[in-house]
Design an enzyme around this catalytic site. Structure first.
Site, short mmCIF file in Angstrom:
data_model
loop_
_atom_site.label_atom_id
_atom_site.label_comp_id
_atom_site.label_asym_id
_atom_site.label_seq_id
_atom_site.Cartn_x
_atom_site.Cartn_y
_atom_site.Cartn_z
CB SER A 1 -0.96 -0.05 1.20
OG SER A 1 -2.01 0.88 1.05
CG ASP B 1 -4.37 -4.91 -2.97
OD1 ASP B 1 -4.65 -5.35 -4.10
OD2 ASP B 1 -5.24 -4.54 -2.16
CG HIS C 1 -5.45 -3.41 1.38
ND1 HIS C 1 -4.93 -3.06 0.14
CD2 HIS C 1 -4.92 -2.53 2.27
CE1 HIS C 1 -4.14 -2.00 0.27
NE2 HIS C 1 -4.11 -1.67 1.55
#
Length: 398
Positions: A200, A226, A356
């Protein structure tokens, strides 16, 4: 064999237990920590010496059919210490920012093994990579792991009076300095071959550092988990709504772990038992009944959100080194990355079964991807032809 003997044999076979199934083993060990040694009482070893022909008459106090009390069974929310996964902790004082002391978890590379440098996402910590680090070492025993806590996160400590700077250039510079400070602390004469790994926000940070080229030839490649520019910018619109749904605090660490699992924030309970505790700190000034508060105030980081992801796709494609993108769904790809993937500019793997936090939800599959990625980019495995100058020095004709 007579009919009477056949009938007797069939009756005996019918009394045999059902064959052992692998599914039974999976169910029994669900939500338990793999590969941890269980405590064995020395006195219990005498049980194996009892003759199979003897008869044992249990007393009521023996409770032969009770579950053992020394080992947790079924689901447990007990925190798992970082020492289960890493060799040591590092405290690295910053030379540029007085009072700022970076914190990291470290397992040293062996010989000429690679160093996986891991940067977590916003609000997380280096222990987010605990399980995947262990899985990497199973498949690549020579690999080293450096999982950092960036400023304002985990156990990295800074002067409380100073204003928190979480801009992308600052975080990328921090990561570079942490790598160099680790080299000095460990006394390495040469920088190990490096694979940058970021989840992220961390994906944006490692991409920025790779794009700068500060690590030179020691950087083999970088992996991003992700996050892509298009979907990240879209998600920022609902970020405040998401933060408003999170509990402000928890009564205990176990409650916090349970919330992360039930909310599907982290889908692997073993990983949550390691990664959740460092996200919280004890503070009774707000609510005595829920004294564990979030260590990082994500709402306060809003001024930096857009700067984290603007231009991410272009930098990811243009930076030197191998490139790996792991996603939880193909819908996350934006136009620029879709074109780049069709042109073969980077490796892409999609894990629709994960959320996620891909590396926490499916650490084994993530580790396999990272180890394969390293092997594809490992320059030491290449056999290069000799240089012309070297051949001339040896008196050979060219």
């Amino acid at each position: 064999m007579s009919d009477l003997q056949r009938a007797w044999a069939k009756s005996k076979i019918g009394l045999m237990p059902e064959p052992f199934m692998e599914e039974d083993l999976d169910a029994e060990h669900e939500d338990q920590l793999p590969d941890l040694p269980e405590h064995v009482d020395d006195d219990s070893s005498s049980a194996s010496s009892v003759s199979s022909t003897g008869t044992i008459i249990p007393t009521p106090s023996q409770r032969l059919f009770a579950r053992p009390q020394g080992v947790a069974r079924g689901r447990t929310l007990e925190p798992i210490p970082w020492t289960t996964y890493f060799e040591r902790e590092l405290s690295l004082p910053s030379s540029d920012s007085p009072g700022l002391v970076f914190h990291a978890y470290m397992t040293s590379p062996v010989g000429k093994g690679p160093l996986f440098v891991m940067h977590h996402g916003a609000g997380s910590s280096g222990l987010s990579f605990a399980m995947v680090s262990s899985e990497i070492r199973k498949r690549l025993p020579s690999a080293g792991i450096l999982a950092i806590d960036c400023r304002g996160h985990g156990l990295t400590a800074g002067p409380e009076s100073s204003e928190l700077d979480l801009s992308l250039p600052t975080l990328a510079t921090d990561l570079f300095f942490m790598i160099r400070l680790t080299e000095e602390r460990m006394g390495w004469h040469d920088t190990p071959p490096i694979i940058l790994v970021g989840h992220s926000l961390g994906g944006a940070v490692v991409t920025e550092l790779a794009f700068r080229g500060s690590l030179g030839s020691s950087l083999l490649g970088y992996a991003v988990f992700d996050v892509v520019e298009g979907s990240a910018m879209d998600a920022l619109q609902s970020m405040q709504t998401y933060l408003s749904t999170r509990p402000g605090g928890f009564a205990s660490i176990e409650d916090a772990i349970d919330w992360h699992i039930r909310s599907r924030t982290v889908r692997n309970s073993v990983s949550a038992r390691t990664s959740v505790p460092p996200l919280l700190r004890h503070d009774e000034s707000v609510d005595v009944s829920r004294p564990l508060r979030w260590r990082t105030n994500l709402a306060a980081t809003q001024p930096f959100w857009e700067g984290w992801f603007v231009g991410l796709s272009r930098k990811f494609l243009d930076a030197k080194g191998g490139k790996l993108l792991l996603l939880a769904g193909t819908d996350r790809l934006d136009t620029e990355l879709t074109i780049g993937q069709m042109q073969g500019k980077y490796a892409l793997q999609v894990f629709p079964e994960a959320g996620h936090f891909i590396h926490e939800d499916i650490p084994e599959q993530t580790a396999i991807s990272l180890c394969d990625f390293y092997r594809r980019n490992d320059r030491s495995a290449l056999v290069l032809p000799p240089k012309v100058a070297d051949l001339l020095k040896q008196g050979k004709k060219v």
